[in-house]
Design a protein around this motif. Structure first.
Motif, PDB file in Angstrom:
ATOM      1  N   UNK A 168     -46.617   4.666  37.859  1.00 59.16           N
ATOM      2  CA  UNK A 168     -46.727   3.447  37.079  1.00 59.16           C
ATOM      3  C   UNK A 168     -47.623   3.585  36.114  1.00 59.16           C
ATOM      4  N   UNK A 169     -48.691   4.320  35.893  1.00 60.27           N
ATOM      5  CA  UNK A 169     -49.565   4.658  34.927  1.00 60.27           C
ATOM      6  C   UNK A 169     -48.794   5.290  33.651  1.00 60.27           C
ATOM      7  N   UNK A 189     -39.080   5.396  36.318  1.00 57.68           N
ATOM      8  CA  UNK A 189     -39.256   4.877  37.535  1.00 57.68           C
ATOM      9  C   UNK A 189     -39.393   5.729  38.620  1.00 57.68           C
ATOM     10  N   UNK A 190     -39.187   5.437  39.883  1.00 53.64           N
ATOM     11  CA  UNK A 190     -39.699   6.326  41.319  1.00 53.64           C
ATOM     12  C   UNK A 190     -38.242   6.291  42.057  1.00 53.64           C
ATOM     13  N   UNK A 191     -38.391   7.666  42.504  1.00 53.77           N
ATOM     14  CA  UNK A 191     -37.404   7.441  43.774  1.00 53.77           C
ATOM     15  C   UNK A 191     -38.132   7.463  44.896  1.00 53.77           C
ATOM     16  N   UNK A 240     -45.266  -3.183  40.351  1.00 53.93           N
ATOM     17  CA  UNK A 240     -44.453  -4.259  39.723  1.00 53.93           C
ATOM     18  C   UNK A 240     -43.361  -3.699  38.704  1.00 53.93           C
ATOM     19  N   UNK A 241     -44.160  -2.980  37.994  1.00 50.68           N
ATOM     20  CA  UNK A 241     -43.243  -2.532  36.702  1.00 50.68           C
ATOM     21  C   UNK A 241     -42.622  -1.094  36.920  1.00 50.68           C
ATOM     22  N   UNK A 242     -42.609  -0.709  38.047  1.00 47.35           N
ATOM     23  CA  UNK A 242     -41.676   0.623  38.324  1.00 47.35           C
ATOM     24  C   UNK A 242     -40.280   0.376  39.082  1.00 47.35           C
TER      25      UNK A 242
END
Ligand SMILES: O=C(O)c1cc(=O)[nH]c(=O)n1[C@@H]1O[C@H](COP(=O)(O)O)[C@@H](O)[C@H]1O
Length: 308
Positions: free
Chosen positions: A198-199, A214-216, A233-235
């Protein structure tokens, strides 16, 4: 590119990405026979069969899904011909207006990561001449080496409107060996990685409130998906594990926010090898494998929209 992905998901009302993970055992015989007749039972013969397979799948689903995700391992193991097929697959998918996520899971020190980034989502300069090599829209990255392992990709994400998905809570059975360890603050490592992602992405947030980084997050870990969704929330999440790995639509519901956004659900074998499953076998011949894949996409979409 994250904004374009979200727009395509909304236009098609379908948060699905089809994994193009060909293996010899799932290529229908008529494709293998034709290719081996032309090129012999060689790496080139199989790579050519993979491209024919991928092309028929793409032609059958490009109007239904926003993206495809070729997993580079299946192409790499065939050597140069496999890499050529990977490049041709990416190119063809983009010609059909599909967004391409190259699943490469690279992770290395910054100087090395620079080469990965240039080759996969950037430009390679030869005597001042700029070349696009793989030219994917997104890549998957292993960020467990820390910030310098992902920072070289950020420049390309900014300048060339690309994106990346960083491994946070992976879908595999042993992801907890490391990701479920606790930090000094008493949080899980995967939570800490989620916060880092996120950061790292806070400067790259697009108009829909999601970052290009993004994230897996594996669909096989229902509770963790919900926790990570709330914490980040932003990922945007790339969510593997649905179908062949046993995860259901209920398991991955928590990966979406209240607007029904925030996640792109992957299915590879569940779609491209659907024709081999009992519920498709009696209605589709091997020659109609791509029609079975289309039906599998339609059924997956219905399944996802049921919980959204
Ligand atoms: O980065 C990925 O896409 C990935 C991360 C993860 O945690 N789990 C996972 O399965 N994947 C990939 O997602 C795809 C899953 O394939 P299927 O199990 O056939 O749907 C494969 O290409 C995996 O490499």
């Amino acid at each position: 590119m994250i904004d374009k992905l979200i727009e395509r998901i909304k236009e098609l009302n379908n948060p699905t990405v089809v994994g193009l993970d060909p293996r010899e055992e799932i290529i229908p015989e008529f494709i293998r026979k034709e290719s081996y007749r032309k090129y012999g039972r060689t790496l080139k013969g199989l790579a050519n069969a993979y491209f024919k397979f991928n092309k028929m799948i793409i032609d059958e689903i490009y109007d239904l899904v926003p993206a495809v995700k070729p997993q580079i391992s299946m192409y790499e193991e065939l050597g140069p011909d496999g890499i050529d097929c990977f490049i041709k697959t990416i190119k063809y998918a983009k010609e059909k207006n599909l967004i391409v996520i190259s699943d490469i899971k690279r992770g290395d020190i910054a100087s090395t990561a620079k080469s990965y980034s240039r080759g996969h989502i950037g430009r390679v300069s030869v005597g001042g001449n700029e070349h696009k090599v793989f030219d994917a829209d997104f890549v998957t990255i292993n960020g467990y080496m820390g910030y310098d392992a992902i920072s070289p990709y950020i420049e390309n994400c900014k300048e060339l409107d690309k994106g990346m998905f960083v491994l946070v809570k992976t879908s595999n059975p042993n992801s907890g060996d490391i990701q479920d360890l606790k930090t000094e603050e008493g949080r899980y490592v995967y939570e800490h990685m989620g916060e880092l992602v996120s950061k790292w992405g806070e400067e790259l947030i697009g108009k829909y409130g999601f970052s290009k980084i993004g994230a897996v997050v594996g669909a096989t870990y229902k509770e963790q998906g919900k926790i990570l969704r709330e914490q980040n929330p932003n990922t945007f999440f790339l969510v593997p594990g649905y179908g062949a790995q046993g995860a259901t639509a209920e398991d991955l519901k928590g990966c979406f926010n209240e607007d029904g956004l925030g996640a792109l659900i992957n299915s590879s074998r569940g779609i491209i090898a659907a024709y081999k499953k009992d519920e498709y076998k009696d209605r589709y011949s091997e020659e109609e494998f791509h029609k079975a894949a289309r039906e599998a996409v339609i059924r997956m979409r219905q399944d996802l929209l049921r919980v959204l």
